[in-house]
Scaffold this active site. Structure first.
Site, PDB file in Angstrom:
ATOM      1  N   TYR A   5       0.880  -1.165   0.000  1.00  0.00           N
ATOM      2  CA  TYR A   5       0.000   0.000   0.000  1.00  0.00           C
ATOM      3  C   TYR A   5       0.910   1.205   0.000  1.00  0.00           C
ATOM      4  CZ  TYR A   5      -4.544  -2.167   1.085  1.00  0.00           C
ATOM      5  OH  TYR A   5      -5.731  -2.864   1.038  1.00  0.00           O
ATOM      6  N   HIS A  41     -11.450  -5.495  -5.026  1.00  0.00           N
ATOM      7  CA  HIS A  41     -11.191  -5.570  -3.586  1.00  0.00           C
ATOM      8  C   HIS A  41     -12.312  -6.350  -2.874  1.00  0.00           C
ATOM      9  CE1 HIS A  41      -8.053  -3.595  -1.024  1.00  0.00           C
ATOM     10  NE2 HIS A  41      -8.816  -4.072  -0.058  1.00  0.00           N
ATOM     11  N   ASP A  97      -6.421   0.142  -5.665  1.00  0.00           N
ATOM     12  CA  ASP A  97      -7.855   0.456  -5.565  1.00  0.00           C
ATOM     13  C   ASP A  97      -8.282   0.995  -4.196  1.00  0.00           C
ATOM     14  OD1 ASP A  97      -7.676  -1.890  -4.139  1.00  0.00           O
ATOM     15  OD2 ASP A  97      -8.961  -3.079  -5.450  1.00  0.00           O
TER      16      ASP A  97
HETATM   17  C1  LIG Z   1     -10.358  -8.894   5.856  1.00  0.00           C
HETATM   18  C2  LIG Z   1      -9.783  -8.501   4.519  1.00  0.00           C
HETATM   19  C3  LIG Z   1      -8.639  -7.732   4.481  1.00  0.00           C
HETATM   20  C4  LIG Z   1      -8.095  -7.349   3.252  1.00  0.00           C
HETATM   21  N1  LIG Z   1      -6.930  -6.638   3.231  1.00  0.00           N
HETATM   22  C5  LIG Z   1      -6.362  -6.356   2.043  1.00  0.00           C
HETATM   23  C6  LIG Z   1      -5.094  -5.715   2.003  1.00  0.00           C
HETATM   24  O1  LIG Z   1      -4.500  -5.410   3.044  1.00  0.00           O
HETATM   25  N2  LIG Z   1      -4.565  -5.443   0.781  1.00  0.00           N
HETATM   26  C7  LIG Z   1      -5.208  -5.758  -0.386  1.00  0.00           C
HETATM   27  O2  LIG Z   1      -4.688  -5.499  -1.477  1.00  0.00           O
HETATM   28  N3  LIG Z   1      -6.402  -6.379  -0.367  1.00  0.00           N
HETATM   29  C8  LIG Z   1      -6.981  -6.692   0.813  1.00  0.00           C
HETATM   30  N4  LIG Z   1      -8.172  -7.355   0.830  1.00  0.00           N
HETATM   31  C9  LIG Z   1      -8.852  -7.689  -0.456  1.00  0.00           C
HETATM   32  C10 LIG Z   1      -8.437  -9.080  -0.952  1.00  0.00           C
HETATM   33  O3  LIG Z   1      -7.089  -9.116  -1.327  1.00  0.00           O
HETATM   34  C11 LIG Z   1      -9.270  -9.535  -2.162  1.00  0.00           C
HETATM   35  O4  LIG Z   1      -9.059  -8.620  -3.220  1.00  0.00           O
HETATM   36  C12 LIG Z   1     -10.764  -9.634  -1.933  1.00  0.00           C
HETATM   37  O5  LIG Z   1     -11.083  -9.998  -0.612  1.00  0.00           O
HETATM   38  C13 LIG Z   1     -11.452 -10.578  -2.938  1.00  0.00           C
HETATM   39  O6  LIG Z   1     -11.274 -11.901  -2.675  1.00  0.00           O
HETATM   40  P1  LIG Z   1     -12.306 -12.870  -1.863  1.00  0.00           P
HETATM   41  O7  LIG Z   1     -13.672 -12.746  -2.455  1.00  0.00           O
HETATM   42  O8  LIG Z   1     -11.715 -14.221  -2.099  1.00  0.00           O
HETATM   43  O9  LIG Z   1     -12.283 -12.435  -0.437  1.00  0.00           O
HETATM   44  C14 LIG Z   1      -8.732  -7.751   2.049  1.00  0.00           C
HETATM   45  C15 LIG Z   1      -9.864  -8.553   2.107  1.00  0.00           C
HETATM   46  C16 LIG Z   1     -10.392  -8.948   3.315  1.00  0.00           C
HETATM   47  C17 LIG Z   1     -11.606  -9.824   3.324  1.00  0.00           C
END
Ligand SMILES: Cc1cc2nc3c(=O)[nH]c(=O)nc-3n(C[C@H](O)[C@H](O)[C@H](O)COP(=O)(O)O)c2cc1C
Length: 363
Positions: free
Chosen positions: A131, A254, A158
């Site tokens: 980030y 995201h 994003d």
């Molecule tokens: C609790 C949580 C924390 C996340 N933290 C980050 C992060 O620190 N950096 C990032 O790029 N994406 C973050 N994401 C987004 C995930 O990388 C991913 O893009 C998103 O959850 C989609 O995947 P999923 O449907 O399998 O959860 C986070 C998602 C969740 C659920």
């Protein structure tokens, strides 16, 4: 417990029982009305497979190559911060599971463990997710990721601005004491901030600085590590990334946690693959929960998919064993899906496998 769970949905349901309600809602939720969270899943389900007969060679190989390294399944771990919310071993558990299954884990800037600690527990492939928190902090993180031996940088673009989901506002949700970002409170950061202090609290959620084309060019000039950009939802943005020398893009909204009301990732994947698929590797995340989902994404041009929430579910249920099982379930389901579709290797999988259903948006 894990032998009673046979699908990612089982893990999700079990984790929901085990985690405190507000923590559960933070992990599972999305922005505003969560239409994008839902649409990610709906649009995957709307894409339909059209199996081939007479092609089966009697074996199935689910391994693939990403950024020059072989992984044993086209499913990688999305970056997600604060994994200590789900298990005490946090990212250390996830890293050891992902190296045992032989895939890539993308370790977050916002991890509960510093990047050096995560590297120590894994012999496997680790990418560091960045980030942008301003030039000084960003350069510090890049240098540390290089020294620690991360194989690539994954720059998330994003989150130019952080939002709080309505459920979290209603729950007065705050990351618990002690879950500030370890990457900023460790000695290696050189910021002189000790964990669990008042100063450390500002590093639970430090302000984001938007990534511009200039920022991307600056990051490119700082490092020779391969760069993958996460959060791409448009072909023109993907083209701009490739022009600036990136090796991969992750099509991601995201998980519907930032801007609600946008398209699902599987809907925009084909146009992004058409624009840059010959010049860089294209990955996708957002709602992939079954082997058939993974197969559809690969058929539409993704090198691999990434998962995030199921990792929290695996952690909550059984730590590293749970995460390993989640990945193994997906690998086994993909194997079966490929066998049933008459494809033997991922290289054989192409758009031909997707039924052009007149009732869905053109692919
Ligand atoms: C609790 C949580 C924390 C996340 N933290 C980050 C992060 O620190 N950096 C990032 O790029 N994406 C973050 N994401 C987004 C995930 O990388 C991913 O893009 C998103 O959850 C989609 O995947 P999923 O449907 O399998 O959860 C986070 C998602 C969740 C659920």
């Amino acid at each position: 417990m894990t032998n009673k769970l046979i699908s990612l949905l089982d893990y999700e349901n079990k984790a929901k029982q085990l985690l405190p309600k507000d923590t559960w809602q933070f992990i599972s939720g999305g922005a505003l009305d969560e239409t994008t969270v839902l649409r990610n899943r709906l649009a995957i389900n709307q894409r339909l497979l059209q199996p081939k007969r007479f092609q089966h060679a009697g074996f199935v190989d689910v391994s693939t190559k990403v950024l020059g390294s072989i992984i044993q399944l086209p499913v990688m771990i999305s970056p997600a911060g604060s994994q200590s919310l789900a298990h005490d071993q946090a990212e250390e558990a996830t890293a050891s599971a992902s190296s045992r299954v032989s895939t890539v884990m993308v370790v977050g800037t916002a991890a509960s463990r510093k990047l050096e600690t995560v590297r120590k527990v894994s012999n496997g492939l680790l990418w560091f997710q960045l980030y942008h928190h301003g030039t000084a902090l960003t350069e510090m993180l890049i240098r540390r990721a290089e020294i620690a031996g991360y194989q690539a940088l994954c720059v998330t673009v994003d989150v130019p601005y952080t939002i709080t989901a309505e459920k979290d506002l209603r729950n007065h949700w705050k990351l618990p004491y002690g879950t500030e970002m370890a990457n900023f409170t460790c000695d290696e950061a050189g910021l002189g901030i000790k964990s669990n202090t008042a100063d450390a609290r500002q590093y639970r959620r430090p302000p984001h600085v938007p990534v511009t084309w200039d920022t991307l060019e600056w990051i490119r000039s700082l490092t020779t590590l391969p760069i993958v950009i996460k959060g791409i939802m448009r072909a023109d943005d993907a083209v701009g990334c490739v022009e600036r020398g990136v090796q991969g893009v992750i099509v991601s909204n995201h998980g519907g946690r930032q801007l609600d009301g946008q398209a699902s990732t599987i809907e925009v994947l084909p146009e992004i693959v058409r624009a840059v698929g010959q010049k860089c590797e294209v990955f996708v995340d957002g709602g992939f929960r079954r082997g058939i989902d993974v197969l559809k994404a690969v058929a539409l041009g993704a090198k691999a998919v990434l998962i995030a929430r199921p990792v929290f579910h695996g952690l909550a249920v059984a730590g590293d064993v749970g995460v390993e099982h989640v990945l193994t379930i997906l690998r086994n389901e993909l194997y079966e899906a490929m066998a049933l579709c008459g494809v033997n290797t991922l290289a054989e999988v192409d758009r031909d496998l997707i039924y052009n259903c007149p009732s869905t948006a053109p692919l």
